[in-house]
Design a protein around this motif. Structure first.
Motif, short mmCIF file in Angstrom:
data_model
loop_
_atom_site.label_atom_id
_atom_site.label_comp_id
_atom_site.label_asym_id
_atom_site.label_seq_id
_atom_site.Cartn_x
_atom_site.Cartn_y
_atom_site.Cartn_z
N ASN A 207 0.82 -1.36 -0.15
CA ASN A 207 -0.01 0.07 -0.09
C ASN A 207 0.85 1.18 0.03
N GLN A 227 -6.90 -3.01 -4.01
CA GLN A 227 -7.48 -3.73 -2.92
C GLN A 227 -6.41 -3.46 -1.81
N CYS A 228 -6.86 -2.64 -0.95
CA CYS A 228 -5.81 -2.23 0.17
C CYS A 228 -5.99 -2.91 1.35
N LYS A 230 -8.84 -4.61 4.50
CA LYS A 230 -9.61 -3.89 5.70
C LYS A 230 -9.00 -3.17 6.56
N ASN A 233 -8.19 0.59 4.67
CA ASN A 233 -9.02 1.29 4.03
C ASN A 233 -9.36 2.61 4.34
N LYS A 237 -8.59 5.30 1.28
CA LYS A 237 -9.91 5.63 0.64
C LYS A 237 -9.94 7.03 -0.01
N ASP A 240 -9.62 7.30 -3.86
CA ASP A 240 -10.34 6.96 -4.65
C ASP A 240 -10.84 7.60 -5.84
N ALA A 248 -11.46 -2.01 0.07
CA ALA A 248 -11.24 -2.80 1.24
C ALA A 248 -11.03 -4.20 0.95
#
Length: 362
Positions: A207, A227-228, A230, A233, A237, A240, A248
């Motif tokens: 990440n 897809q980071c 949960k 997130n 986020k 985005d 998540a």
């Protein structure tokens, strides 16, 4: 007949739990009247995941040895004795026809007690470097199903059967239209799509890399399905956008794989087996924080067959952009990686493992 009883144990991580559930599902398909019991470690994720899949589970008080001297380690002998006694009770009461272990701490006491009660045992080893529990159990097992070549360095050669790892049935035959998959994520079908997979909880170092390289990706004209995980997130986020989709977790892996042109992924055994089926160019970034550094060994097994690229976490800052550009610029390399990884796929793994289980009780 068909009133067979199967006891399964594997857990600690999704990589051990998922194969056990897939094997149980295939057995249930063949023997609808069979009874199933899972045995897991009390405070681990199998206690939640197995009931969600529709199976009963009992928990043992067990955990692995920590690398350093801790209170947990001092408790280990006590936990082990407690788990062995409990496992013996469970096997005597349930009277299984076969015991199946997919790795993880809880499978140790269970299969040891099953074997000493003359119950035939089968092990399934997902990684290219065998886990400690399975190595300790090898002498007790009748059969050992593996996913990689060269496993006789860990197990008796005559017990090994190469079956591959169980994978989600919806990925065995991806029949989704690419345009539909791109639209599902609200992306642009004229751009190349990069899929980033860090596992269900996420991968911190992966990440951090993606966050740092967002401008670089924009300059390259690519879009991301990120897809980071949960755990991360909330941190990511904010990024985005129309060309970066931060999630998540991915409920529709089939769409994600279809949309992707290039995939960046950890190298857990389950992910590697899925990516062989998917057949897209992959850059593996193995997690160095796992037992016996098995992710690096899993990735190397593919790199040695020219079926994937690999970057260690320590190389990301210096090598990532160069490796990425080289891959993006060479259709030839992309095709070669795709072809070679696809040749390693074993889509019928679960059925082959269950064929081996059948030989133990018929």
């Amino acid at each position: 007949m068909g009133n067979y009883r199967f006891i399964l144990s594997g857990g600690g991580t999704g990589g051990h739990i998922y194969p056990a559930i897939a094997i149980a599902n295939e057995l249930k398909k063949r023997y609808p009247k069979a009874e199933f019991l899972f045995v897991g470690a009390k405070d681990k994720m199998e206690m939640e995941k197995v009931p969600q899949a529709g199976y009963k589970i009992e928990g043992l008080w067990i955990s692995g040895l920590q690398r350093k001297l801790t209170l947990k380690n001092l408790m280990f002998p006590l936990k082990l004795i407690s788990s062995l006694l409990r496992a013996r009770q469970i096997t005597k009461r349930f009277k299984p026809n076969v015991a199946i272990g997919t790795g993880g701490f809880a499978s140790g006491p269970l299969l040891k007690m099953a074997a000493s009660g003359k119950i035939p045992c089968l092990l399934q080893e997902q990684n290219s470097y065998a886990g400690i529990t399975n190595k300790l159990l090898a002498s007790k097992a009748k059969r050992i199903c593996v996913a990689y070549d060269g496993m006789e360095q860990f197990f008796p050669k005559e017990k090994i059967i190469k079956t591959g790892n169980p994978v989600r049935s919806d990925l065995v035959d991806l029949k989704i239209d690419k345009k539909e998959a791109i639209e599902f994520f609200g992306l642009d079908s004229s751009k190349k799509t990069i899929l980033i997979l860090g596992g269900s909880l996420g991968a911190r170092r992966v990440n951090q890399l993606i966050e740092k390289e967002l401008d670089f990706f924009q300059h390259q004209g690519v879009q991301l399905i990120w897809q980071c995980g949960k755990l991360y997130n909330e941190d990511y986020k904010q990024y985005d956008s129309s060309s970066v989709k931060v999630l998540a977790f991915l409920n529709r892996m089939d769409y994600a794989y279809t949309a992707a042109d290039i995939i960046l992924s950890r190298a857990g055994a389950g992910s590697v087996s899925e990516l062989c089926l998917v057949g897209k160019p992959v850059i593996f970034i193995p997690s160095p924080n796992v037992a016996e550094d098995h992710q690096t060994k899993n990735a190397r097994a593919l790199v040695s067959k020219n079926a994937a690229l690999m970057l260690k976490e320590s190389e990301l800052d210096s090598e990532f952009e160069k490796s990425f550009i080289n891959l993006m610029d060479s259709a030839d390399t992309q095709n070669k990686l795709s072809t070679n990884i696809k040749e390693l796929a074993m889509p019928k793994a679960t059925e082959h493992i269950v064929d081996e289980i059948e030989k133990l009780f018929k």
